[in-house]
Design an enzyme around this catalytic site. Structure first.
Site, mmCIF file in Angstrom:
data_model
loop_
_atom_site.group_PDB
_atom_site.id
_atom_site.type_symbol
_atom_site.label_atom_id
_atom_site.label_comp_id
_atom_site.label_asym_id
_atom_site.label_seq_id
_atom_site.Cartn_x
_atom_site.Cartn_y
_atom_site.Cartn_z
ATOM 1 C CG ASN A 203 4.336 4.578 -3.045
ATOM 2 O OD1 ASN A 203 4.149 5.944 -3.152
ATOM 3 N ND2 ASN A 203 5.699 4.257 -3.340
ATOM 4 C CG ASP B 147 11.327 -1.044 -0.873
ATOM 5 O OD1 ASP B 147 12.296 -0.156 -0.811
ATOM 6 O OD2 ASP B 147 10.431 -0.821 -0.120
ATOM 7 C CE LYS C 141 -3.183 -3.259 -22.636
ATOM 8 N NZ LYS C 141 -4.626 -3.024 -23.251
ATOM 9 C CG ASP D 164 18.081 2.215 0.439
ATOM 10 O OD1 ASP D 164 18.285 3.441 0.639
ATOM 11 O OD2 ASP D 164 17.791 1.796 1.356
ATOM 12 C CB ILE D 165 17.884 6.864 -3.371
ATOM 13 C CG1 ILE D 165 17.396 6.384 -4.689
ATOM 14 C CG2 ILE D 165 18.421 8.324 -3.665
ATOM 15 C CD1 ILE D 165 16.082 6.828 -5.367
ATOM 16 C CG PHE E 228 10.322 10.852 5.784
ATOM 17 C CD1 PHE E 228 11.266 11.830 5.596
ATOM 18 C CD2 PHE E 228 9.199 11.217 6.321
ATOM 19 C CE1 PHE E 228 11.061 12.972 5.705
ATOM 20 C CE2 PHE E 228 8.834 12.568 6.813
ATOM 21 C CZ PHE E 228 9.833 13.693 6.394
ATOM 22 C CE LYS F 171 12.818 1.194 6.895
ATOM 23 N NZ LYS F 171 11.479 1.473 6.734
ATOM 24 C CE LYS G 126 16.490 2.318 4.195
ATOM 25 N NZ LYS G 126 15.954 2.574 3.102
HETATM 26 O O1 PMT Z 1 3.843 11.818 -0.121
HETATM 27 P P1 PMT Z 1 2.724 12.105 0.956
HETATM 28 O O2 PMT Z 1 1.387 11.523 0.544
HETATM 29 O O3 PMT Z 1 2.628 13.231 1.843
HETATM 30 O O4 PMT Z 1 3.424 10.803 2.211
HETATM 31 C C1 PMT Z 1 4.440 11.183 2.870
HETATM 32 C C2 PMT Z 1 5.202 9.968 3.044
HETATM 33 C C3 PMT Z 1 4.182 9.033 4.182
HETATM 34 C C4 PMT Z 1 5.538 9.374 1.757
HETATM 35 C C5 PMT Z 1 6.514 10.187 3.992
HETATM 36 O O5 PMT Z 1 6.428 10.818 4.885
HETATM 37 C C6 PMT Z 1 7.568 8.952 3.913
HETATM 38 O O6 PMT Z 1 7.351 8.298 5.147
HETATM 39 N N1 PMT Z 1 8.311 8.734 3.083
HETATM 40 C C7 PMT Z 1 9.235 7.558 2.926
HETATM 41 C C8 PMT Z 1 8.446 6.477 2.627
HETATM 42 C C9 PMT Z 1 9.105 5.169 2.487
HETATM 43 O O7 PMT Z 1 9.702 4.659 1.675
HETATM 44 O O8 PMT Z 1 9.815 4.647 3.759
HETATM 45 P P2 PMT Z 1 10.546 3.285 3.667
HETATM 46 O O9 PMT Z 1 10.562 3.030 5.205
HETATM 47 O O10 PMT Z 1 10.202 2.338 2.788
HETATM 48 O O11 PMT Z 1 12.150 3.815 3.418
HETATM 49 C C10 PMT Z 1 12.880 4.525 4.387
HETATM 50 C C11 PMT Z 1 13.814 5.522 3.651
HETATM 51 O O12 PMT Z 1 14.704 5.167 2.799
HETATM 52 C C12 PMT Z 1 13.022 6.506 3.180
HETATM 53 O O13 PMT Z 1 13.677 7.825 3.490
HETATM 54 C C13 PMT Z 1 12.937 6.392 1.876
HETATM 55 O O14 PMT Z 1 12.850 7.608 0.964
HETATM 56 C C14 PMT Z 1 14.328 5.715 1.647
HETATM 57 N N2 PMT Z 1 14.523 4.607 0.578
HETATM 58 C C15 PMT Z 1 13.970 3.570 0.549
HETATM 59 C C16 PMT Z 1 13.973 2.724 -0.629
HETATM 60 C C17 PMT Z 1 14.834 3.050 -1.566
HETATM 61 N N3 PMT Z 1 15.019 2.199 -2.843
HETATM 62 N N4 PMT Z 1 15.603 3.981 -1.512
HETATM 63 C C18 PMT Z 1 15.390 5.036 -0.717
HETATM 64 O O15 PMT Z 1 15.990 6.135 -0.635
#
Ligand code: PMT
Length: 420
Positions: free
Chosen positions: A204, A273, A283, A303-304, A324, A338, A342
């Site tokens: 991403n 995800d 390849k 999901d970490i 976030f 969330k 979470k």
């Molecule tokens: O890196 P930048 O360009 O500065 O941009 C910042 C950002 C937009 C990436 C950052 O501010 C941000 O929002 N990060 C979380 C993005 C995200 O994956 O959001 P989510 O809504 O999909 O996930 C929710 C939370 O679960 C997040 O804290 C994510 O880190 C965590 N997660 C998600 C999936 C996964 N498999 N494991 C996780 O830990």
């Protein structure tokens, strides 16, 4: 955030103070610059103003900003760094002479003082300079060494200004020691990349800017910081322990290798995800595929954040968990869900612009911050990620301190606390 007053005095090494200013800023400090008249003969005030984004302070009798500027500056500073410090300045400070702004600020401050001498090797060896430096050291000044080497005048010996990188690390150390009881903060940042074959991957647009800015801000507050990052173009901030990973699986492992020693966990990474169920060893060739369509089977990554916030810590303490949420629609509704799903203590919601991808990769962000009871705590609209990180770090420290006290009292694991 800590405030540093950088005092520049008249030496050929003045130009190095510009680099010092830049490096200190990178550490998340707010820097104001004071110049003596002689310093301005070597470098213009404009250069320092452009980098520091503050006016340069140089006049004891400048009443435009404040009627008692030296007192304001003396109170504002958490640390005063005098670099380069000339033999003349050292002598004046050793004798309490206050005939300019620098002399007055130094007498009026309660902040610690760090002094980096710079002068000709013969002057540096002179007994008067040595005695003056000793006097200042006895008064509690942190007197830095000088470097040995070739000097501007052609002499070779001791007396060159210490490298800006070294002075910066001394400043970072000073605040780290001062705050040795502050928490260990583990932060994830950047994207993950999930291989499809040796040359292709799913990922991403996360640049890591938000997570790295948070690492800097916590470091500037004196915390111990571990930054676990997917691939980015950013430098690990000074004093921060960096762990490089690529995939979500590697990030999961790196997080769990350190989480039992963490007090705060901040999941700013954009973890992918879904990953390819089977990543090909070679390849993938177009002709291997059925005509114009290619089918890729995806499976969910772990999901970490959830694995940290819901982990059974036994007798160990559960870290304060900050997530976030990056949402394109129904932002608040999805974010609040969330928090529950979470098990979060704080959630930072960013609304993603479907056309520009903002805030991904952008230097600014707009955030809404919710606590573990889904109460909206703060909104920050379109501000640089560094500024948001500073506000967030301050807020998280306050919330964490309440959480830690409550957890210790209740001995209750995995609960959400509303700490106001
Ligand atoms: O890196 P930048 O360009 O500065 O941009 C910042 C950002 C937009 C990436 C950052 O501010 C941000 O929002 N990060 C979380 C993005 C995200 O994956 O959001 P989510 O809504 O999909 O996930 C929710 C939370 O679960 C997040 O804290 C994510 O880190 C965590 N997660 C998600 C999936 C996964 N498999 N494991 C996780 O830990």
């Amino acid at each position: 955030m800590k405030n540093i007053l950088l005092c520049v005095t008249g030496s050929i090494a003045c130009y190095k103070a510009l680099e010092l200013l830049r490096l200190l800023q990178k550490e998340g400090f707010d820097i104001k610059v004071l110049m003596t008249d002689s310093a301005k003969k070597f470098v213009t005030a404009l250069s320092f103003e452009a980098i520091s984004k503050h006016p340069v302070y140089d006049d004891l009798f400048d009443y435009e900003e404040s009627s008692i500027e030296h007192i304001d500056l003396a109170k504002w500073a958490d640390l005063i760094v005098i670099a380069p410090a000339t033999a003349n300045t050292i002598a004046k400070l050793a004798n309490g002479i206050a005939d300019d702004l620098l002399g007055n600020v130094v007498l009026a401050t309660q902040a610690p003082l760090m002094l980096a001498p710079a002068m000709n090797q013969q002057m540096y060896k002179h007994i008067t300079v040595a005695e003056n430096l000793q006097k200042l050291q006895n008064r509690g000044y942190d007197i830095l060494a000088t470097e040995e080497g070739e000097q501007a005048c052609g002499d070779v010996g001791e007396g060159r200004l210490l490298a800006p990188e070294v002075i910066t690390s001394k400043v970072v150390e000073l605040f780290a020691v001062e705050n040795k009881d502050t928490p260990h903060v583990v932060i994830t940042a950047g994207p993950t990349i999930e291989p499809i074959d040796p040359v292709r991957f799913i990922s991403n647009h996360s640049s890591g800017k938000m997570g790295y800015a948070l690492a800097k801000s916590f470091k500037a507050l004196g915390a111990k910081v571990t930054l676990i990052s997917g691939p980015t173009n950013l430098e690990i901030p000074y004093g921060v322990k960096g762990v490089d990973v690529k995939t979500a699986n590697q990030m999961h492992k790196a997080v769990h290798d350190t989480i039992n020693r963490a007090d705060i966990f901040i999941s700013a990474a954009a973890v992918v995800d879904f990953k390819a169920e089977h990543s090909a060893n070679q390849k993938i060739k177009k002709q291997d595929q059925d005509q114009s369509k290619m089918h890729l089977s995806l499976i969910e990554n772990k999901d970490i954040l959830k694995s940290v916030s819901l982990k059974d810590y036994g007798e160990d303490k559960r870290p304060f968990c900050v997530g976030f949420a990056a949402e394109t629609e129904n932002a608040e509704q999805n974010a609040l869900a969330k928090i529950e799903r979470k098990n979060l203590d704080l959630l930072v919601l960013n609304q993603v612009n479907t056309k520009t991808g903002y805030p991904f990769y952008h230097s600014n962000n707009s955030v809404s911050i919710y606590d573990g009871t889904k109460t909206l705590v703060q909104i920050i609209d379109d501000a640089p990620k560094e500024a948001i990180a500073k506000e967030l770090a301050d807020l998280i420290m306050v919330k964490f301190s309440c959480y830690a006290q409550k957890s210790a009292r209740d001995k209750e694991k995995g609960a959400n606390y509303a700490c106001n």
